[in-house]
Write an enzyme that holds these catalytic residues in place. Structure first.
Site, short mmCIF file in Angstrom:
data_model
loop_
_atom_site.label_atom_id
_atom_site.label_comp_id
_atom_site.label_asym_id
_atom_site.label_seq_id
_atom_site.Cartn_x
_atom_site.Cartn_y
_atom_site.Cartn_z
N ASN A 102 -5.41 -1.79 -0.69
CA ASN A 102 -5.94 -0.86 0.10
C ASN A 102 -7.29 -1.19 0.46
O ASN A 102 -8.07 -1.19 -0.44
CB ASN A 102 -5.70 0.73 -0.74
CG ASN A 102 -6.41 1.66 -0.15
OD1 ASN A 102 -7.22 1.71 0.81
ND2 ASN A 102 -6.38 3.02 -0.78
N HIS A 129 -2.69 4.19 7.43
CA HIS A 129 -3.57 3.61 6.21
C HIS A 129 -2.64 3.02 5.31
O HIS A 129 -1.65 3.45 4.54
CB HIS A 129 -4.46 4.75 5.57
CG HIS A 129 -5.28 4.45 4.39
ND1 HIS A 129 -6.05 3.22 4.38
CD2 HIS A 129 -5.10 5.03 3.24
CE1 HIS A 129 -6.43 3.23 3.10
NE2 HIS A 129 -5.90 4.25 2.50
N CYS A 166 -11.06 6.84 3.23
CA CYS A 166 -10.10 6.02 3.87
C CYS A 166 -9.75 6.50 5.15
O CYS A 166 -8.85 5.88 6.16
CB CYS A 166 -8.75 5.99 2.99
SG CYS A 166 -9.25 5.16 1.53
N1 ACO Z 1 0.01 -1.07 -14.55
C1 ACO Z 1 0.66 -0.47 -15.41
N2 ACO Z 1 0.82 0.85 -15.70
C2 ACO Z 1 0.11 1.57 -15.16
C3 ACO Z 1 -1.01 1.30 -14.26
C4 ACO Z 1 -0.85 -0.06 -13.90
N3 ACO Z 1 -1.91 -0.56 -13.09
N4 ACO Z 1 -1.64 2.44 -13.72
C5 ACO Z 1 -0.95 3.33 -14.19
N5 ACO Z 1 -0.07 3.33 -15.29
C6 ACO Z 1 0.52 3.89 -16.14
C7 ACO Z 1 0.33 5.33 -16.07
O1 ACO Z 1 -0.56 5.11 -17.11
C8 ACO Z 1 1.61 6.02 -16.47
O2 ACO Z 1 1.90 5.66 -17.89
P1 ACO Z 1 2.44 7.17 -18.70
O3 ACO Z 1 3.67 7.50 -18.00
O4 ACO Z 1 2.75 6.35 -20.18
O5 ACO Z 1 1.50 8.23 -19.00
C9 ACO Z 1 2.59 5.41 -15.65
O6 ACO Z 1 2.12 4.27 -15.26
C10 ACO Z 1 2.76 6.27 -14.30
O7 ACO Z 1 1.65 6.58 -13.69
P2 ACO Z 1 1.31 7.36 -12.31
O8 ACO Z 1 -0.18 7.66 -12.07
O9 ACO Z 1 2.34 8.50 -12.86
O10 ACO Z 1 1.85 6.54 -11.35
P3 ACO Z 1 2.26 6.61 -9.78
O11 ACO Z 1 3.88 6.22 -9.71
O12 ACO Z 1 1.78 7.96 -9.58
O13 ACO Z 1 1.51 5.45 -9.34
C11 ACO Z 1 -0.41 5.21 -7.92
C12 ACO Z 1 0.17 5.56 -9.43
C13 ACO Z 1 -0.02 3.73 -7.53
C14 ACO Z 1 -2.20 5.12 -7.96
C15 ACO Z 1 -0.17 6.20 -6.91
O14 ACO Z 1 -0.15 7.51 -7.51
C16 ACO Z 1 -0.80 6.26 -5.72
O15 ACO Z 1 -0.62 5.50 -4.83
N6 ACO Z 1 -1.66 7.29 -5.60
C17 ACO Z 1 -2.33 7.67 -4.05
C18 ACO Z 1 -3.38 6.91 -3.80
C19 ACO Z 1 -3.97 7.25 -2.62
O16 ACO Z 1 -3.48 7.32 -1.42
N7 ACO Z 1 -5.38 7.33 -2.61
C20 ACO Z 1 -6.10 7.92 -1.25
C21 ACO Z 1 -6.64 6.88 -0.53
S1 ACO Z 1 -7.82 5.97 -1.61
C22 ACO Z 1 -9.37 6.59 -1.02
O17 ACO Z 1 -9.73 7.49 -0.26
C23 ACO Z 1 -10.67 5.99 -1.54
#
Ligand code: ACO
Length: 323
Positions: free
Chosen positions: A280, A250, A114
């Protein structure tokens, strides 16, 4: 001293739009969860016969038209991508042929996930500063839909396809004021595609060829790292919080983007946000957002822009630009 400036911007999004409601039918998720946790409402998905160079070509053509230059004026092409057409030739080489850029130009791809566009911009800027190129096409083009596990709700709701491009050209005054690139390979387990040509030689890609991410751990590292990057960029240019006109981050997650804008002392309306409509798009997300805000007249000549990204590797980087 030779400087470089952005002479034109362009972008392309595939026609097909996939909404959160469609994803509700594929995995156990909801529109409400996706919007609240990421800010994403929809993303564009490439047609089966579209490739990385198809998307890149459309974005590049628009950037060249807006810059008022012909393909024959270009002597450097850099494509930032994790989803190239082929192992080789590079997508940049394919574009040389497809756009009608004269043979003898320099062309190569950059892989920094990214952060790829910022890496590519930095390299093109250095080529221009040292006289190695006069006009460069810098492109981010991605088809993450091809490397998503559509049964993994933790990743498939996040990404989309698209391309963005800029024409960078030699100028008497900057342009690009500073760039800051970094990488740290110690946490590859948090975000990767665990298959490749040499490491995955014995296996067919299957699900090993798909994005794997421990999202919440990546989130924490991203917010902390981008905060440090903002401090570094402001300090290197003798600026203070609030001095920048526009943040073009980004587009990974609205919560990460907003945290960075706060760190920068900018109100939400001074941050260009396309994440709701594009998701993204990895290396394409910054030039896509830049082109949107230039096209609708928000970003004007003379504005001070801060571009920043964080991605797999981990890699991260920023560019401070007088547009
Ligand atoms: N729908 C519903 N529930 C979901 C989903 C979904 N799509 N995905 C995860 N959950 C659930 C999880 O299972 C978890 O459930 P639990 O509490 O029962 O275990 C709960 O939601 C919370 O999950 P988290 O992973 O803690 O959620 P978070 O608020 O962190 O959001 C996300 C997840 C959106 C992926 C976030 O962490 C994020 O944006 N991370 C960074 C992404 C990023 O910047 N990546 C780098 C660039 S990408 C690249 O370089 C290729």
């Amino acid at each position: 001293m030779i400087h470089s400036r952005i002479a034109g911007t362009g972008s392309y999004l595939p026609e097909r739009v996939m909404t959160n409601q469609e994803l509700e039918k594929l995995v156990d998720t909801s529109d409400e969860w996706i919007v609240e946790r990421t800010g994403i409402a929809q993303r564009h998905i490439a047609a089966d016969d579209q490739t990385c160079s198809d998307l890149a070509q459309r974005a590049a053509e628009q950037a060249m038209a807006r810059a008022g230059i012909a393909a024959t004026d270009i002597d450097l092409v850099i494509v930032a991508t994790s989803t190239p057409d082929h192992v080789f030739p590079s997508t940049a080489c394919r574009l040389v042929e497809r756009l009608g850029i004269p043979g003898g130009a320099v062309a190569f791809d950059v892989a920094a996930a990214c952060s790829g566009f910022i890496y590519a911009l930095d390299v093109a800027n250095r080529f221009i500063q040292t006289g190695g190129a006069g006009r460069a096409l810098v492109i981010g083009s991605e088809l993450f839909s091809r490397i998503l596990d559509w049964s993994d709700r933790g990743t498939c709701v996040l990404f989309g396809d698209g391309a963005g491009a800029v024409v960078l050209e030699a100028a008497e005054s900057p342009g690009i004021l500073s760039t800051h690139l970094h990488a740290d390979g110690r946490q590859t387990d948090l975000l990767n595609v665990p298959w490749g040509v040499s490491q995955g030689y014995e296996q067919l890609p299957g699900e090993r060829g798909k994005v794997r991410m421990k999202g919440n751990e990546v989130f924490r590292v991203a917010v902390r790292t981008l905060g440090g990057l903002v401090d570094e960029t402001l300090a290197a240019n003798g600026l203070k919080r609030g001095d920048v006109d526009w943040l073009i981050p980004h587009q990974a997650n609205i919560r990460i983007m907003t945290a960075t804008a706060k760190k920068l002392g900018l109100p939400a309306e001074r941050m260009v946000s396309t994440v709701a409509d594009h998701g993204n798009t990895s290396a394409a997300s910054i030039p896509l957002a830049l082109n949107e805000a230039v096209s609708d007249g928000r970003i004007k000549r003379g504005d001070l822009l801060l571009l920043e990204a964080f991605g797999a590797g981990f890699t991260w980087g920023s560019a401070l630009i007088r547009y």
